[in-house]
Design a protein around this motif. Structure first.
Motif, PDB file in Angstrom:
ATOM      1  N   THR A   1       0.718  -1.211  -0.079  1.00 41.43           N
ATOM      2  CA  THR A   1      -0.120   0.378   0.055  1.00 41.43           C
ATOM      3  C   THR A   1       1.065   1.497  -0.046  1.00 41.43           C
ATOM      4  N   SER A   2       1.976   1.249   0.221  1.00 43.17           N
ATOM      5  CA  SER A   2       2.759   2.165  -0.047  1.00 43.17           C
ATOM      6  C   SER A   2       3.870   2.086  -1.118  1.00 43.17           C
TER       7      SER A   2
ATOM      8  N   GLN B   1      -2.476  -3.355  -4.895  1.00 41.54           N
ATOM      9  CA  GLN B   1      -2.088  -3.059  -3.947  1.00 41.54           C
ATOM     10  C   GLN B   1      -1.942  -4.254  -2.894  1.00 41.54           C
ATOM     11  N   LEU B   2      -1.413  -4.914  -2.060  1.00 39.22           N
ATOM     12  CA  LEU B   2      -1.617  -5.736  -1.546  1.00 39.22           C
ATOM     13  C   LEU B   2      -1.480  -5.168   0.087  1.00 39.22           C
ATOM     14  N   LYS B   3      -2.333  -6.015   1.730  1.00 44.22           N
ATOM     15  CA  LYS B   3      -1.534  -5.813   2.394  1.00 44.22           C
ATOM     16  C   LYS B   3      -1.533  -6.757   3.545  1.00 44.22           C
ATOM     17  N   SER B   4      -1.029  -6.359   4.544  1.00 45.22           N
ATOM     18  CA  SER B   4      -0.505  -7.962   5.071  1.00 45.22           C
ATOM     19  C   SER B   4      -1.718  -8.372   6.296  1.00 45.22           C
TER      20      SER B   4
ATOM     21  N   ALA C   1      -2.138 -10.487   1.914  1.00 44.43           N
ATOM     22  CA  ALA C   1      -3.079 -11.313   1.993  1.00 44.43           C
ATOM     23  C   ALA C   1      -3.932 -11.299   0.324  1.00 44.43           C
ATOM     24  N   LYS C   2      -4.396 -12.292  -0.353  1.00 43.93           N
ATOM     25  CA  LYS C   2      -4.974 -12.468  -1.287  1.00 43.93           C
ATOM     26  C   LYS C   2      -6.001 -12.019  -2.075  1.00 43.93           C
ATOM     27  N   GLN C   3      -6.576 -11.382  -3.086  1.00 38.46           N
ATOM     28  CA  GLN C   3      -7.416 -10.278  -3.252  1.00 38.46           C
ATOM     29  C   GLN C   3      -7.314 -10.503  -4.959  1.00 38.46           C
ATOM     30  N   TYR C   4      -8.360  -9.354  -5.523  1.00 41.05           N
ATOM     31  CA  TYR C   4      -8.408  -9.253  -6.270  1.00 41.05           C
ATOM     32  C   TYR C   4      -8.218  -7.682  -6.625  1.00 41.05           C
ATOM     33  N   LEU C   5      -8.039  -7.575  -7.962  1.00 33.81           N
ATOM     34  CA  LEU C   5      -8.379  -6.569  -8.875  1.00 33.81           C
ATOM     35  C   LEU C   5      -9.532  -5.909  -8.284  1.00 33.81           C
ATOM     36  N   GLY C   6      -8.701  -4.433  -7.120  1.00 37.25           N
ATOM     37  CA  GLY C   6      -9.938  -3.519  -7.049  1.00 37.25           C
ATOM     38  C   GLY C   6     -10.149  -3.991  -5.630  1.00 37.25           C
ATOM     39  N   GLY C   7      -9.938  -4.987  -5.443  1.00 43.57           N
ATOM     40  CA  GLY C   7      -9.805  -5.190  -3.682  1.00 43.57           C
ATOM     41  C   GLY C   7     -10.372  -6.113  -3.255  1.00 43.57           C
TER      42      GLY C   7
ATOM     43  N   SER D   1      -5.676   0.662   6.801  1.00 45.99           N
ATOM     44  CA  SER D   1      -5.803   0.805   5.710  1.00 45.99           C
ATOM     45  C   SER D   1      -3.927   0.141   4.983  1.00 45.99           C
ATOM     46  N   SER D   2      -3.144  -1.061   5.688  1.00 48.91           N
ATOM     47  CA  SER D   2      -2.146  -1.560   4.728  1.00 48.91           C
ATOM     48  C   SER D   2      -2.041  -2.712   6.161  1.00 48.91           C
TER      49      SER D   2
END
Length: 444
Positions: free
Chosen positions: A267-268, A353-356, A323-329, A430-431
């Motif tokens: 995210t940074s 952008q991936l978050k922990s 954390a796994k995620q799709y485009l757009g969160g 946010s992260s």
């Protein structure tokens, strides 16, 4: 200064030499124990094959697995078929494979495993097998140059012996380039009992892959469902046979494809290497646009050939830190951001952008008609304790609390007696990614 060793220097040198000797005796397992020699003769029907290419590959055993073989030496046989290698490093963790190729194409490429011995000369003779040969002519329906086409056969029927996962490296799929005049020569093919192939394929340029139909004398779709059609695509080659295939015309064009590129960061904005990216086609959401790819050190990824359509993009961390995620969160592909690919138009900036991820420890205490739940949340990447919000719910009843330094306590009342499953939802930050967890309590 005198060139002779002084009385003080000599003992020091002697001690140093003794130390080196003792160090050699105490060398760890797997250390080099010397070098070996390897030689032999490459023959066909008892006669030596001159100017055959002999390559020596080394792979290293690490634990229960071996590294990808690396070529370390190459030699050409002399007029009598003889080759030799010297200075081959010998270690307990090394093993070697000998690969022999006859440049004339009249024999089948052959590999043999070999074990060099330190301080000794090992002999490894290789008897080659007579190969079959296919020739023919291919033309393009649009009249263009066929030089960008290839003709090949599958080798699924070939005995892989004990080569294991390295087989494809030592004996890759047999393919030949088509010349500008449409002619091709496919040599070195295993024949006899191993010479039955499910098909002969033509592909390349703007044309889709098709296979010879030897009854209709034309190209058709490969691997049809009809058993009779499968039989019409099969070919068997006798020992040493040289067969000329019928002339054919390629007509089936491949669907236009586009190049899809993007970047994975935290995210940074810091690039993340080694993340697995998958592109799935809608409406099913199951078909993949090529094999998943891993992000480069820049965080970038590329899918070079994506057919026109609508897709979703998912990113996974094989190590589970991100954390796994799709485009757009989010984890729901149906709610994710769509990627529309048009014919031949590159799609860029598919950025994620991936978050922990986060872990949680849960404490619980049941009361009469109530449950008290305490949580301690930790960010996986840094071990820090994030903020955020948590919600505890059960059949319409909810309780919300603020997370401070990773901690929060919630009490949910009005619960029925007995074992109940409560839903604990963390909002994330946010992260740091949120999560949902089931908490089981036995209400009094």
């Amino acid at each position: 200064m005198s060139s002779r060793l002084s009385s003080r220097t000599a003992p020091a040198v002697a001690l140093a030499s003794l130390g080196l000797l003792l160090g050699g005796l105490a060398a760890p397992a797997g250390a080099a124990t010397g070098t070996g020699k390897l030689s032999g003769t490459v023959t066909l029907d008892g006669g030596g094959i001159g100017f055959a290419k002999v390559q020596l590959y080394r792979n290293v055993i690490k634990g229960q697995e071996s590294t990808k073989p690396v070529r370390v030496k190459t030699d050409n046989t002399d007029g009598r078929g003889r080759y030799s290698f010297t200075g081959i490093p010998v270690k307990s963790s090394y093993n070697y494979t000998l690969l022999v190729t006859d440049r004339t194409g009249r024999t089948v490429k052959t590999f043999r495993h070999v074990d060099p011995v330190a301080g000794k000369k090992v002999t490894k003779n290789v008897r080659m097998k007579v190969a079959a040969l296919l020739t023919g002519t291919v033309v393009r329906a649009d009249g263009g140059s066929p030089a960008d086409l290839t003709v090949g056969v599958d080798i699924d029927t070939i005995d892989r012996g004990d080569a294991g996962p390295d087989f494809d490296m030592f004996f890759p799929e047999q393919r030949a380039a088509v010349k500008a005049d449409g002619s091709f020569t496919l040599s070195g093919l295993p024949s006899g009992p191993a010479g039955t192939y499910p098909n002969v394929k033509v592909s390349g340029g703007p044309y889709a892959e098709q296979c010879y139909d030897f009854v209709a004398v034309r190209l058709a779709d490969c691997a049809p469902q009809d058993p009779a059609s499968l039989q019409r695509q099969q070919i068997t080659l006798a020992k040493g046979e040289a067969r000329t295939l019928p002339n054919v015309t390629v007509t089936k064009l491949t669907p236009p494809v586009s190049r899809l590129t993007g970047t994975v960061t935290d995210t940074s904005g810091t690039p993340l290497k080694g993340m697995q990216v998958t592109v799935r086609a809608l409406p099913s959401g199951e078909a993949e646009a090529g094999e998943p790819v891993l992000t480069r050190s820049s965080g970038g990824f590329t899918f070079p050939k994506v057919p026109a359509g609508t897709y979703v993009v998912r990113v996974d961390d094989p190590d589970g830190v991100w954390a796994k995620q799709y485009l757009g969160g989010g984890l729901n592909q149906w709610a994710s951001q769509r990627v529309v690919v048009a014919d031949g138009r590159p799609v860029r900036n598919v950025d994620v952008q991936l978050k922990s991820t986060a872990t949680v420890k849960v404490g619980r205490k049941a009361g009469k008609g109530s449950a008290k739940v305490a949580v301690l949340i930790t960010r996986t990447l840094t071990g820090s304790k994030p903020g955020g919000r948590v919600v505890l719910s059960h059949e319409g009843r909810t309780k919300e609390a603020t997370v401070v330094d990773g901690r929060a306590t919630l009490t949910l009342k009005g619960l029925p007696k007995g074992t109940q499953k409560l839903r604990l939802t963390y909002s994330g930050t946010s992260s740091t990614a949120g999560f949902t967890k089931t908490v089981t309590v036995k209400v009094q």
